[in-house]
Scaffold this motif. Structure first.
Motif, PDB file in Angstrom:
ATOM      1  N   LEU A 106      23.257  23.681  50.023  1.00 49.29           N
ATOM      2  CA  LEU A 106      23.455  25.014  50.749  1.00 49.29           C
ATOM      3  C   LEU A 106      22.088  25.513  50.944  1.00 49.29           C
ATOM      4  N   GLU A 107      21.268  25.900  49.842  1.00 53.95           N
ATOM      5  CA  GLU A 107      20.033  26.646  49.756  1.00 53.95           C
ATOM      6  C   GLU A 107      19.145  25.703  50.580  1.00 53.95           C
ATOM      7  N   GLY A 139      24.605  22.153  61.279  1.00 54.56           N
ATOM      8  CA  GLY A 139      24.274  22.704  59.996  1.00 54.56           C
ATOM      9  C   GLY A 139      25.186  23.908  59.551  1.00 54.56           C
ATOM     10  N   TYR A 140      25.392  24.855  60.614  1.00 50.57           N
ATOM     11  CA  TYR A 140      26.228  25.756  60.335  1.00 50.57           C
ATOM     12  C   TYR A 140      27.507  25.336  59.703  1.00 50.57           C
ATOM     13  N   GLN A 141      28.194  24.516  60.413  1.00 52.93           N
ATOM     14  CA  GLN A 141      29.529  24.018  59.754  1.00 52.93           C
ATOM     15  C   GLN A 141      29.589  23.443  58.433  1.00 52.93           C
ATOM     16  N   ARG A 142      28.288  22.599  58.418  1.00 54.96           N
ATOM     17  CA  ARG A 142      28.199  21.964  56.958  1.00 54.96           C
ATOM     18  C   ARG A 142      28.120  23.133  55.711  1.00 54.96           C
ATOM     19  N   GLY A 143      27.360  24.108  56.197  1.00 52.28           N
ATOM     20  CA  GLY A 143      27.082  25.283  55.319  1.00 52.28           C
ATOM     21  C   GLY A 143      28.392  25.990  55.019  1.00 52.28           C
ATOM     22  N   ALA A 144      29.260  26.036  55.999  1.00 54.79           N
ATOM     23  CA  ALA A 144      30.672  26.850  55.929  1.00 54.79           C
ATOM     24  C   ALA A 144      31.543  25.879  54.803  1.00 54.79           C
ATOM     25  N   LEU A 178      30.453  23.752  52.542  1.00 53.23           N
ATOM     26  CA  LEU A 178      29.824  24.057  51.340  1.00 53.23           C
ATOM     27  C   LEU A 178      30.128  25.274  50.695  1.00 53.23           C
ATOM     28  N   LEU A 179      30.305  26.288  51.453  1.00 48.24           N
ATOM     29  CA  LEU A 179      30.645  27.652  50.856  1.00 48.24           C
ATOM     30  C   LEU A 179      31.993  27.774  50.412  1.00 48.24           C
ATOM     31  N   ASN A 180      32.799  27.175  51.240  1.00 48.42           N
ATOM     32  CA  ASN A 180      34.302  26.998  50.882  1.00 48.42           C
ATOM     33  C   ASN A 180      34.397  26.342  49.447  1.00 48.42           C
ATOM     34  N   PHE A 181      33.595  25.265  49.365  1.00 47.16           N
ATOM     35  CA  PHE A 181      33.787  24.416  48.211  1.00 47.16           C
ATOM     36  C   PHE A 181      33.265  25.025  47.081  1.00 47.16           C
ATOM     37  N   CYS A 182      32.247  26.007  47.119  1.00 43.50           N
ATOM     38  CA  CYS A 182      31.604  26.652  45.972  1.00 43.50           C
ATOM     39  C   CYS A 182      32.732  27.838  45.893  1.00 43.50           C
TER      40      CYS A 182
END
Length: 75
Positions: free
Chosen positions: A19-20, A39-44, A46-50
């Motif tokens: 994510l970083e 990238g924005y979708q993948r970031g979302a 990853l954020l949900n996973f975290c």
């Protein structure tokens, strides 16, 4: 952004690191629009996973403390 966008990360730490790196790439402004969206979708994801991992740990702590979290005080 060579990571598979649907593959879950191996761990919380791996997700946070990815994510970083993703934020740095997105903030560089060098991505085409389609890659920016991906990238924005993948970031979302990853954020949900975290968030899920953190909530699971918080739940485990509550169970261990019998539902009563104690305030942390420095010693």
């Amino acid at each position: 952004m060579s990571k598979d966008p649907f593959k879950p990360p191996a761990s919380y730490e791996a997700a946070l690191e990815e994510l970083e790196q993703l934020v740095q790439v997105i903030e560089s402004g060098q991505l085409p629009l389609e890659q920016l969206l991906a990238g924005y979708q993948r970031g979302a994801e990853l954020l949900n996973f975290c968030r899920g991992k953190l909530e699971a740990v918080e739940h485990q702590i509550k169970v261990l403390d019998e539902g009563a979290l104690k305030p942390w005080t420095p010693q």
